[in-house]
Design a protein around this motif. Structure first.
Motif, PDB file in Angstrom:
ATOM      1  N   MET A  63       0.839  -1.216   0.000  1.00  0.00           N
ATOM      2  CA  MET A  63       0.000   0.000   0.000  1.00  0.00           C
ATOM      3  C   MET A  63       0.867   1.257   0.000  1.00  0.00           C
ATOM      4  SD  MET A  63      -3.479  -0.769   0.483  1.00  0.00           S
ATOM      5  CE  MET A  63      -4.094   0.594   1.353  1.00  0.00           C
ATOM      6  N   SER A  64       1.976   1.221   0.688  1.00  0.00           N
ATOM      7  CA  SER A  64       2.853   2.391   0.782  1.00  0.00           C
ATOM      8  C   SER A  64       3.774   2.539  -0.423  1.00  0.00           C
ATOM      9  CB  SER A  64       3.720   2.299   2.036  1.00  0.00           C
ATOM     10  OG  SER A  64       2.927   2.270   3.183  1.00  0.00           O
ATOM     11  N   ASN A  65       4.203   1.419  -1.031  1.00  0.00           N
ATOM     12  CA  ASN A  65       5.242   1.461  -2.056  1.00  0.00           C
ATOM     13  C   ASN A  65       4.799   0.986  -3.439  1.00  0.00           C
ATOM     14  OD1 ASN A  65       7.462   2.249  -0.208  1.00  0.00           O
ATOM     15  ND2 ASN A  65       6.927   0.297   0.730  1.00  0.00           N
ATOM     16  N   ASP A  66       3.597   0.461  -3.559  1.00  0.00           N
ATOM     17  CA  ASP A  66       3.073  -0.076  -4.814  1.00  0.00           C
ATOM     18  C   ASP A  66       3.954  -1.193  -5.372  1.00  0.00           C
ATOM     19  OD1 ASP A  66       1.025  -0.169  -6.663  1.00  0.00           O
ATOM     20  OD2 ASP A  66       2.075   1.125  -8.091  1.00  0.00           O
ATOM     21  N   THR A  67       4.601  -1.936  -4.494  1.00  0.00           N
ATOM     22  CA  THR A  67       5.432  -3.080  -4.870  1.00  0.00           C
ATOM     23  C   THR A  67       5.690  -3.931  -3.625  1.00  0.00           C
ATOM     24  OG1 THR A  67       7.496  -3.801  -5.870  1.00  0.00           O
ATOM     25  CG2 THR A  67       7.601  -1.820  -4.514  1.00  0.00           C
ATOM     26  N   TYR A  68       5.945  -5.223  -3.865  1.00  0.00           N
ATOM     27  CA  TYR A  68       6.375  -6.108  -2.781  1.00  0.00           C
ATOM     28  C   TYR A  68       7.893  -6.202  -2.724  1.00  0.00           C
ATOM     29  CZ  TYR A  68       1.552  -7.847  -2.570  1.00  0.00           C
ATOM     30  OH  TYR A  68       0.200  -7.956  -2.443  1.00  0.00           O
ATOM     31  N   LYS A  69       8.552  -5.738  -3.766  1.00  0.00           N
ATOM     32  CA  LYS A  69      10.004  -5.835  -3.871  1.00  0.00           C
ATOM     33  C   LYS A  69      10.666  -5.124  -2.691  1.00  0.00           C
ATOM     34  CE  LYS A  69      13.510  -7.069  -6.501  1.00  0.00           C
ATOM     35  NZ  LYS A  69      13.926  -8.428  -6.347  1.00  0.00           N
ATOM     36  N   ASP A  70      11.672  -5.742  -2.148  1.00  0.00           N
ATOM     37  CA  ASP A  70      12.481  -5.211  -1.044  1.00  0.00           C
ATOM     38  C   ASP A  70      11.740  -5.140   0.291  1.00  0.00           C
ATOM     39  OD1 ASP A  70      14.635  -4.884  -2.792  1.00  0.00           O
ATOM     40  OD2 ASP A  70      13.925  -2.893  -3.386  1.00  0.00           O
ATOM     41  N   ALA A  71      10.595  -5.819   0.402  1.00  0.00           N
ATOM     42  CA  ALA A  71       9.927  -5.904   1.705  1.00  0.00           C
ATOM     43  C   ALA A  71      10.743  -6.821   2.616  1.00  0.00           C
ATOM     44  CB  ALA A  71       8.515  -6.441   1.549  1.00  0.00           C
ATOM     45  N   THR A  72      10.734  -6.548   3.900  1.00  0.00           N
ATOM     46  CA  THR A  72      11.511  -7.348   4.845  1.00  0.00           C
ATOM     47  C   THR A  72      10.590  -8.095   5.794  1.00  0.00           C
ATOM     48  OG1 THR A  72      11.673  -5.493   6.373  1.00  0.00           O
ATOM     49  CG2 THR A  72      13.451  -5.752   4.769  1.00  0.00           C
ATOM     50  N   ASP A  90      10.218 -13.003  -4.268  1.00  0.00           N
ATOM     51  CA  ASP A  90      10.021 -11.601  -3.913  1.00  0.00           C
ATOM     52  C   ASP A  90      10.151 -10.737  -5.176  1.00  0.00           C
ATOM     53  OD1 ASP A  90       9.738  -9.278  -2.492  1.00  0.00           O
ATOM     54  OD2 ASP A  90      11.794  -9.238  -1.774  1.00  0.00           O
ATOM     55  N   THR A  91       9.012 -10.473  -5.813  1.00  0.00           N
ATOM     56  CA  THR A  91       8.991  -9.635  -7.014  1.00  0.00           C
ATOM     57  C   THR A  91       8.111  -8.421  -6.742  1.00  0.00           C
ATOM     58  OG1 THR A  91       7.072 -10.720  -7.989  1.00  0.00           O
ATOM     59  CG2 THR A  91       9.237 -11.687  -8.463  1.00  0.00           C
ATOM     60  N   LYS A  96       5.981 -15.165  -1.663  1.00  0.00           N
ATOM     61  CA  LYS A  96       5.613 -16.394  -0.959  1.00  0.00           C
ATOM     62  C   LYS A  96       6.378 -16.402   0.344  1.00  0.00           C
ATOM     63  CE  LYS A  96       5.165 -21.368  -1.530  1.00  0.00           C
ATOM     64  NZ  LYS A  96       5.369 -22.487  -2.459  1.00  0.00           N
ATOM     65  N   ILE A  97       5.654 -16.535   1.437  1.00  0.00           N
ATOM     66  CA  ILE A  97       6.270 -16.562   2.766  1.00  0.00           C
ATOM     67  C   ILE A  97       6.199 -17.999   3.272  1.00  0.00           C
ATOM     68  CG2 ILE A  97       6.248 -15.592   5.082  1.00  0.00           C
ATOM     69  CD1 ILE A  97       4.475 -13.339   3.856  1.00  0.00           C
ATOM     70  N   THR A  98       7.306 -18.498   3.788  1.00  0.00           N
ATOM     71  CA  THR A  98       7.383 -19.878   4.250  1.00  0.00           C
ATOM     72  C   THR A  98       7.852 -19.911   5.701  1.00  0.00           C
ATOM     73  OG1 THR A  98       7.927 -20.605   2.021  1.00  0.00           O
ATOM     74  CG2 THR A  98       8.431 -22.132   3.802  1.00  0.00           C
ATOM     75  N   ALA A  99       7.201 -20.754   6.485  1.00  0.00           N
ATOM     76  CA  ALA A  99       7.606 -21.031   7.867  1.00  0.00           C
ATOM     77  C   ALA A  99       8.106 -22.478   7.898  1.00  0.00           C
ATOM     78  CB  ALA A  99       6.447 -20.840   8.821  1.00  0.00           C
ATOM     79  N   THR A 100       9.347 -22.672   8.340  1.00  0.00           N
ATOM     80  CA  THR A 100       9.960 -23.999   8.386  1.00  0.00           C
ATOM     81  C   THR A 100      10.195 -24.390   9.839  1.00  0.00           C
ATOM     82  OG1 THR A 100      11.066 -23.546   6.291  1.00  0.00           O
ATOM     83  CG2 THR A 100      11.894 -25.403   7.576  1.00  0.00           C
ATOM     84  N   ARG A 101       9.754 -25.580  10.199  1.00  0.00           N
ATOM     85  CA  ARG A 101       9.888 -26.070  11.588  1.00  0.00           C
ATOM     86  C   ARG A 101      11.352 -26.319  11.910  1.00  0.00           C
ATOM     87  NH1 ARG A 101       9.403 -26.220  16.592  1.00  0.00           N
ATOM     88  NH2 ARG A 101       8.371 -27.921  17.652  1.00  0.00           N
ATOM     89  N   THR A 102      11.781 -25.830  13.066  1.00  0.00           N
ATOM     90  CA  THR A 102      13.141 -26.082  13.545  1.00  0.00           C
ATOM     91  C   THR A 102      13.068 -26.692  14.937  1.00  0.00           C
ATOM     92  OG1 THR A 102      13.236 -23.800  14.303  1.00  0.00           O
ATOM     93  CG2 THR A 102      14.284 -24.272  12.219  1.00  0.00           C
ATOM     94  N   PRO A 103      13.644 -27.825  15.192  1.00  0.00           N
ATOM     95  CA  PRO A 103      14.256 -28.743  14.240  1.00  0.00           C
ATOM     96  C   PRO A 103      13.184 -29.481  13.434  1.00  0.00           C
ATOM     97  CG  PRO A 103      14.265 -29.749  16.401  1.00  0.00           C
ATOM     98  CD  PRO A 103      13.721 -28.337  16.573  1.00  0.00           C
ATOM     99  N   ALA A 104      13.541 -29.968  12.276  1.00  0.00           N
ATOM    100  CA  ALA A 104      12.587 -30.624  11.382  1.00  0.00           C
ATOM    101  C   ALA A 104      11.994 -31.883  11.996  1.00  0.00           C
ATOM    102  CB  ALA A 104      13.267 -30.962  10.057  1.00  0.00           C
ATOM    103  N   SER A 105      12.736 -32.554  12.855  1.00  0.00           N
ATOM    104  CA  SER A 105      12.244 -33.794  13.462  1.00  0.00           C
ATOM    105  C   SER A 105      11.097 -33.554  14.440  1.00  0.00           C
ATOM    106  CB  SER A 105      13.382 -34.506  14.177  1.00  0.00           C
ATOM    107  OG  SER A 105      13.909 -33.675  15.199  1.00  0.00           O
TER     108      SER A 105
END
Length: 134
Positions: A63-72, A90-91, A96-105
């Motif tokens: 909304m502020s920048n009219d782009t998703y590029k360089d979002a943190t 990130d274009t 696409k935001i991903t959450a990965t379980r740590t530790p995977a086991s």
């Protein structure tokens, strides 16, 4: 008289004690897997919370920048710290935001949870095909 005193003694027999131990064992065998599944499901809520917070941040940035590029990222980990967060694809108009379980086991059924700019939710792991991760 001694014999009458022995008859008044009360207690558990070995058979009764073994029956109680068997019942406790059966209850534990049924209850423990249900408990661990409930804990895993609760931990997944941590990933979902982190993902949805980041989606809100991404939309504010757009909304502020009219782009998703360089979002943190709001944070490199989920709120409870059980998942690591990352942004991919990130274009200017997609992410696409991903959450990965740590530790995977800790949760091989739902190793990663992802959401994209269209709101499409995906998961990887042995339970991802059933859709039970989200």
């Amino acid at each position: 008289m001694i014999r009458n005193d022995l008859n008044k003694m009360k207690g558990f027999t070995l058979v009764e004690l073994m029956i109680v131990i068997a019942i406790i064992g059966i209850l534990a065998a049924v209850g423990y897997p249900a408990y661990t599944n409930a804990v895993k499901k609760g931990n997944r809520a941590d990933a979902i919370d982190g993902l949805l917070r980041q989606v809100g941040r991404m939309e504010e940035f757009y909304m502020s920048n009219d782009t998703y590029k360089d979002a943190t990222l709001v944070s490199a980990t989920s709120p409870e710290g059980m998942y690591t967060m990352s942004i991919s694809n990130d274009t200017a108009y997609a992410y696409k935001i991903t959450a990965t379980r740590t530790p995977a086991s800790a949760d091989p059924e739902c190793l990663t949870l992802s959401i994209d700019n269209l709101g499409q939710k995906t998961a990887t792991g042995s339970a991802s095909a059933s859709g039970s991760c989200w």
